[in-house]
Design an enzyme around this catalytic site. Structure first.
Site, mmCIF file in Angstrom:
data_model
loop_
_atom_site.group_PDB
_atom_site.id
_atom_site.type_symbol
_atom_site.label_atom_id
_atom_site.label_comp_id
_atom_site.label_asym_id
_atom_site.label_seq_id
_atom_site.Cartn_x
_atom_site.Cartn_y
_atom_site.Cartn_z
ATOM 1 N N CYS A 160 0.891 -1.184 0.119
ATOM 2 C CA CYS A 160 -0.011 -0.012 -0.094
ATOM 3 C C CYS A 160 1.004 1.281 0.074
ATOM 4 O O CYS A 160 1.487 1.450 0.834
ATOM 5 C CB CYS A 160 -0.856 0.043 1.338
ATOM 6 S SG CYS A 160 -1.734 1.544 1.644
ATOM 7 N N CYS A 217 -3.055 7.637 -1.953
ATOM 8 C CA CYS A 217 -4.201 7.739 -2.561
ATOM 9 C C CYS A 217 -5.512 8.437 -1.603
ATOM 10 O O CYS A 217 -6.275 8.983 -1.879
ATOM 11 C CB CYS A 217 -4.590 6.482 -2.916
ATOM 12 S SG CYS A 217 -4.901 5.160 -2.152
ATOM 13 N N THR A 257 -4.192 5.258 7.277
ATOM 14 C CA THR A 257 -2.942 4.644 6.511
ATOM 15 C C THR A 257 -1.965 6.050 6.042
ATOM 16 O O THR A 257 -2.360 6.981 5.780
ATOM 17 C CB THR A 257 -3.554 4.350 5.152
ATOM 18 O OG1 THR A 257 -4.313 2.949 5.456
ATOM 19 C CG2 THR A 257 -2.423 3.815 4.107
ATOM 20 N N GLU A 296 -0.203 1.783 9.178
ATOM 21 C CA GLU A 296 -1.292 2.730 9.698
ATOM 22 C C GLU A 296 -1.105 3.183 11.252
ATOM 23 O O GLU A 296 -0.275 2.586 11.759
ATOM 24 C CB GLU A 296 -2.611 1.564 9.527
ATOM 25 C CG GLU A 296 -3.313 1.447 8.470
ATOM 26 C CD GLU A 296 -2.469 0.739 7.477
ATOM 27 O OE1 GLU A 296 -2.047 -0.250 7.776
ATOM 28 O OE2 GLU A 296 -2.954 1.134 6.316
ATOM 29 N N HIS A 301 -12.409 6.288 -3.091
ATOM 30 C CA HIS A 301 -11.736 5.312 -2.383
ATOM 31 C C HIS A 301 -11.863 3.966 -2.833
ATOM 32 O O HIS A 301 -11.025 3.231 -3.087
ATOM 33 C CB HIS A 301 -11.606 5.305 -1.027
ATOM 34 C CG HIS A 301 -10.386 5.000 -0.324
ATOM 35 N ND1 HIS A 301 -9.198 5.446 -0.605
ATOM 36 C CD2 HIS A 301 -10.046 4.392 0.933
ATOM 37 C CE1 HIS A 301 -8.151 5.093 -0.042
ATOM 38 N NE2 HIS A 301 -8.667 4.281 1.073
ATOM 39 N N TYR A 353 -9.022 1.255 -5.086
ATOM 40 C CA TYR A 353 -8.822 -0.184 -4.785
ATOM 41 C C TYR A 353 -8.884 -1.104 -6.436
ATOM 42 O O TYR A 353 -7.978 -2.132 -6.523
ATOM 43 C CB TYR A 353 -9.739 -0.865 -3.874
ATOM 44 C CG TYR A 353 -9.352 -0.429 -2.486
ATOM 45 C CD1 TYR A 353 -8.635 0.791 -2.309
ATOM 46 C CD2 TYR A 353 -9.741 -1.322 -1.449
ATOM 47 C CE1 TYR A 353 -8.278 0.910 -0.880
ATOM 48 C CE2 TYR A 353 -9.340 -0.807 -0.249
ATOM 49 C CZ TYR A 353 -8.890 0.164 -0.110
ATOM 50 O OH TYR A 353 -8.403 0.673 1.192
ATOM 51 N N CYS A 374 -4.771 -0.079 -7.239
ATOM 52 C CA CYS A 374 -3.688 -0.499 -6.357
ATOM 53 C C CYS A 374 -3.636 -1.781 -6.063
ATOM 54 O O CYS A 374 -2.690 -2.653 -6.130
ATOM 55 C CB CYS A 374 -3.808 0.356 -5.141
ATOM 56 S SG CYS A 374 -5.375 -0.124 -3.850
ATOM 57 N N GLU A 432 -6.910 -4.639 4.338
ATOM 58 C CA GLU A 432 -7.356 -3.525 3.791
ATOM 59 C C GLU A 432 -8.302 -3.658 2.677
ATOM 60 O O GLU A 432 -9.153 -2.902 2.503
ATOM 61 C CB GLU A 432 -6.071 -2.727 3.348
ATOM 62 C CG GLU A 432 -6.537 -1.238 3.147
ATOM 63 C CD GLU A 432 -5.086 -0.590 2.676
ATOM 64 O OE1 GLU A 432 -4.325 -0.932 1.886
ATOM 65 O OE2 GLU A 432 -5.074 0.670 3.071
HETATM 66 C C1 LIG Z 1 -5.350 -1.531 6.701
HETATM 67 C C2 LIG Z 1 -6.563 -0.615 6.734
HETATM 68 C C3 LIG Z 1 -6.364 0.551 6.197
HETATM 69 C C4 LIG Z 1 -7.134 1.612 6.379
HETATM 70 N N1 LIG Z 1 -7.026 3.052 6.238
HETATM 71 C C5 LIG Z 1 -7.768 4.169 6.382
HETATM 72 C C6 LIG Z 1 -7.329 5.406 6.098
HETATM 73 O O1 LIG Z 1 -6.511 5.692 5.592
HETATM 74 N N2 LIG Z 1 -8.415 6.484 6.690
HETATM 75 C C7 LIG Z 1 -9.484 6.250 7.122
HETATM 76 O O2 LIG Z 1 -10.287 6.932 7.440
HETATM 77 N N3 LIG Z 1 -9.757 4.708 7.371
HETATM 78 C C8 LIG Z 1 -9.053 3.815 7.082
HETATM 79 N N4 LIG Z 1 -9.205 2.601 7.369
HETATM 80 C C9 LIG Z 1 -10.423 2.180 7.967
HETATM 81 C C10 LIG Z 1 -11.592 1.540 7.417
HETATM 82 O O3 LIG Z 1 -12.524 2.526 6.643
HETATM 83 C C11 LIG Z 1 -12.564 0.895 8.619
HETATM 84 O O4 LIG Z 1 -11.880 -0.294 8.836
HETATM 85 C C12 LIG Z 1 -13.835 0.342 7.989
HETATM 86 O O5 LIG Z 1 -14.907 1.590 7.601
HETATM 87 C C13 LIG Z 1 -14.382 -0.330 9.052
HETATM 88 O O6 LIG Z 1 -14.540 0.292 10.354
HETATM 89 P P1 LIG Z 1 -14.016 -0.496 11.704
HETATM 90 O O7 LIG Z 1 -12.785 -1.249 11.198
HETATM 91 O O8 LIG Z 1 -14.146 0.414 12.639
HETATM 92 O O9 LIG Z 1 -14.889 -1.765 11.594
HETATM 93 P P2 LIG Z 1 -16.242 -1.893 12.398
HETATM 94 O O10 LIG Z 1 -17.053 -0.553 11.882
HETATM 95 O O11 LIG Z 1 -16.332 -2.126 13.840
HETATM 96 O O12 LIG Z 1 -17.124 -3.074 11.517
HETATM 97 C C14 LIG Z 1 -16.908 -4.511 12.008
HETATM 98 C C15 LIG Z 1 -18.267 -5.267 11.468
HETATM 99 O O13 LIG Z 1 -19.220 -4.593 12.313
HETATM 100 C C16 LIG Z 1 -20.205 -4.064 11.050
HETATM 101 N N5 LIG Z 1 -20.978 -2.888 11.723
HETATM 102 C C17 LIG Z 1 -20.019 -1.780 12.043
HETATM 103 N N6 LIG Z 1 -21.201 -0.820 12.525
HETATM 104 C C18 LIG Z 1 -22.299 -1.347 12.331
HETATM 105 C C19 LIG Z 1 -23.658 -1.001 12.464
HETATM 106 N N7 LIG Z 1 -23.689 0.344 13.130
HETATM 107 N N8 LIG Z 1 -24.669 -1.559 12.049
HETATM 108 C C20 LIG Z 1 -24.293 -2.919 11.958
HETATM 109 N N9 LIG Z 1 -23.131 -3.477 11.456
HETATM 110 C C21 LIG Z 1 -22.114 -2.732 11.802
HETATM 111 C C22 LIG Z 1 -19.500 -3.876 9.780
HETATM 112 O O14 LIG Z 1 -20.294 -3.974 9.003
HETATM 113 C C23 LIG Z 1 -18.706 -4.844 10.026
HETATM 114 O O15 LIG Z 1 -18.998 -6.200 9.538
HETATM 115 C C24 LIG Z 1 -8.275 1.495 7.037
HETATM 116 C C25 LIG Z 1 -8.617 0.244 7.607
HETATM 117 C C26 LIG Z 1 -7.761 -0.803 7.272
HETATM 118 C C27 LIG Z 1 -7.931 -2.155 7.804
#
Ligand SMILES: Cc1cc2nc3c(=O)[nH]c(=O)nc-3n(C[C@H](O)[C@H](O)[C@H](O)COP(=O)(O)OP(=O)(O)OC[C@H]3O[C@@H](n4cnc5c(N)ncnc54)[C@H](O)[C@@H]3O)c2cc1C
Length: 495
Positions: free
Chosen positions: A100, A104, A191, A258, A293, A297, A300, A456
């Site tokens: 990564c 981006c 990231t 991250e 975004h 993907y 990348c 990711e």
């Molecule tokens: C390697 C990596 C790089 C990343 N880079 C960036 C970045 O540069 N900038 C950035 O802003 N973000 C970044 N992210 C964040 C990414 O957008 C989030 O991981 C993603 O939006 C999921 O949020 P969470 O990890 O908090 O998981 P959660 O929101 O906890 O999700 C876990 C599960 O619960 C479910 N869920 C969550 N909320 C609800 C709800 N209200 N109702 C029902 N189901 C629900 C989801 O669908 C999922 O199945 C990155 C993530 C990763 C893993």
């Protein structure tokens, strides 16, 4: 100002006073830290390729704001062709780094915030769009890397920001002053945040009136007073601290990064504010950023996929099975999956259209379909790569064993001799090359690079369900029902 070289980019990071913590301690020289440096090298590649005439058309663009030449990572897309070039540029970067390359998120934030601020100003008579344009010209002219910070820690996912026990679980305004605002909170999973000169903060969900203080977007220097980061762990990260060779790292040159970014009463001057209480626009900003975004993907991850397929093909050669029909077929399947992802990235770009502000936006339905496939296909690609590589990918002794002179055999054989004897593959292939390709695959399938290629792909730009919600919204089932009714000769509406 000329565009920065890779070396100048790395030197520019040294001038920042970025606060970084890792393993419970402050890291002063984080630029040269062995765990962090591969991720810096990765971003540096976005600067290095600009200097290569072969890639000028992909890597640079003419700024719509100044008419000057800019790095495409700081560009506002002006056409469907620009959107296509973005995807191609990202595939190229993935091919060059197998990681990564982090830059981006900022590019996607620029394009989302540009068009959203235009529409906020239109409704509320605010000056966010002008603020943003001035900021972006500064970014373009100084060729800066900017982190796109959207994801809040979110606490109890069933609750809105204002309902959380701890208000800091979503970034929010704690004080409004005549000259700006003071913000608190954090963004998780950021990231490339340590490698960025600036950050753009955006809300992470659509918000209601009670969330007004959480509906906030702004730019902030990475080394602002009150801002600090806690570095995220990656599987096998401490291999980067080992001495005596780097084969066991799999990809010693490049990697992703991250971090948790904390805002502890950070002051944001008015000129860097892009949303401040106009809660009804939080959802638009999220949707647009996520759309761009999700398109990203399709470039990348495809570039990284190219390298994975290449590595699997090499492993098959080193193992002497490259002519087996099932191996060939598996490589075909991996290629088919990878090119399907690319097709989605290209399709949502070609179908792009102008926003009210004038920059181009991807087709949101196709971008969400692209990302939904991304949540699945890389997993199948690595499953096939692991199949082709064989178990050695995860059972091979360390590099130190391969070079060890400790005698273990009856005839004076060293540990190194024994490893080289028993891990030899096809004749004519050095055992070390076999070792390298196995470690490379281990790194990408379940080591540090798996963060970028697997998890990711699943959660980055939103978890799978987030795309399904968008697909449901954009899929126009009603329109499709009308098509069916017309051909089937049904004239009445359902009860
Ligand atoms: C390697 C990596 C790089 C990343 N880079 C960036 C970045 O540069 N900038 C950035 O802003 N973000 C970044 N992210 C964040 C990414 O957008 C989030 O991981 C993603 O939006 C999921 O949020 P969470 O990890 O908090 O998981 P959660 O929101 O906890 O999700 C876990 C599960 O619960 C479910 N869920 C969550 N909320 C609800 C709800 N209200 N109702 C029902 N189901 C629900 C989801 O669908 C999922 O199945 C990155 C993530 C990763 C893993």
């Amino acid at each position: 100002m000329p565009l920065m070289t890779a070396k100048e980019y790395i030197e520019s990071l040294r001038r920042l006073k970025t606060r970084v913590y890792m393993f419970g301690e402050k890291i002063d020289n984080w630029v040269d830290h062995p765990i962090i440096r591969p991720s810096i090298n990765c971003v540096a590649m976005t600067y290095a390729l600009v200097q290569d005439p072969r890639y000028e058309d992909l890597m640079t663009a003419t700024s719509s704001l100044t008419g000057r030449k800019v790095n495409r990572f700081t560009h506002l897309h002006q056409s469907a062709d620009d959107l296509v070039k973005k995807v191609k540029m990202q595939r190229l970067l993935g091919q060059k780094t197998a990681s990564c390359f982090q830059r981006c998120v900022g590019m996607d934030a620029f394009n989302a915030v540009y068009s959203t601020t235009f529409e906020i100003d239109e409704k509320h008579g605010t000056h966010y769009h002008e603020n943003f344009k001035k900021f972006l010209i500064y970014v373009q002219d100084h060729d800066l890397t900017v982190d796109g910070a959207m994801t809040d820690p979110k606490g109890d996912r069933s609750k809105a920001p204002h309902q959380q026990t701890d208000p800091d679980l979503f970034v929010h305004v704690v004080e409004r002053r005549p000259d700006g605002i003071v913000v608190c909170g954090a963004k998780a999973h950021q990231t490339g945040s340590i490698n960025s000169h600036w950050h753009i903060f955006m809300p992470t969900i659509a918000m209601g009136e009670a969330d007004r203080d959480w509906a906030v977007s702004f730019a902030c220097p990475t080394d602002a007073d009150g801002l600090y980061m806690i570095y995220g762990r990656q599987s096998c990260d401490t291999r980067k601290l080992e001495t005596g060779g780097c084969i066991d790292q799999g990809n010693a040159k490049f990697g992703g990064q991250e971090a948790l970014v904390v805002l502890d009463h950070v002051f944001i001057p008015n000129e860097y504010i892009f949303l401040n209480g106009e809660y009804e626009f939080a959802g638009m900003m999220v949707e647009r950023f996520a759309g761009y975004h999700r398109q990203s993907y399709g470039g990348c991850k495809v570039g990284v996929g190219d390298v994975v397929i290449g590595a699997a093909a090499l492993a098959s050669e080193y193992n002497g099975v490259e002519k087996a029909s099932h191996i060939r077929d598996k490589l075909i399947e991996m290629t088919h999956l990878n090119e399907t992802l690319y097709s989605c990235g290209i399709a949502c770009s070609c179908e792009g259209c102008p926003t009210k502000a004038g920059n181009y936006q991807i087709d949101l339905l196709l971008a969400n379909v692209c990302k939904q496939n991304i949540t699945r296909f890389p997993y199948e690609i690595v499953r096939l790569a692991e199949d082709i590589a064989g178990g050695l990918m995860v059972t091979m002794p360390s590099e130190q064993d391969f070079t060890s002179e400790t005698v273990v055999g009856r005839n004076g054989e060293t540990i190194g001799d024994i490893c080289n004897k028993f891990f030899a593959g096809r004749e004519g292939v050095s055992t070390q090359d076999r070792q390298k390709i196995m470690r490379f695959l281990e790194n990408i399938c379940l080591g540090a690079a798996a963060v970028g290629y697997r998890t990711e792909s699943l959660h980055g730009a939103g978890s799978p369900q987030a795309q399904r919600i968008m697909i449901a919204r954009q899929g126009n089932i009603q329109g499709k029902k009308e098509l069916a009714k017309l051909i089937a000769g049904i004239t009445r509406d359902s009860e």
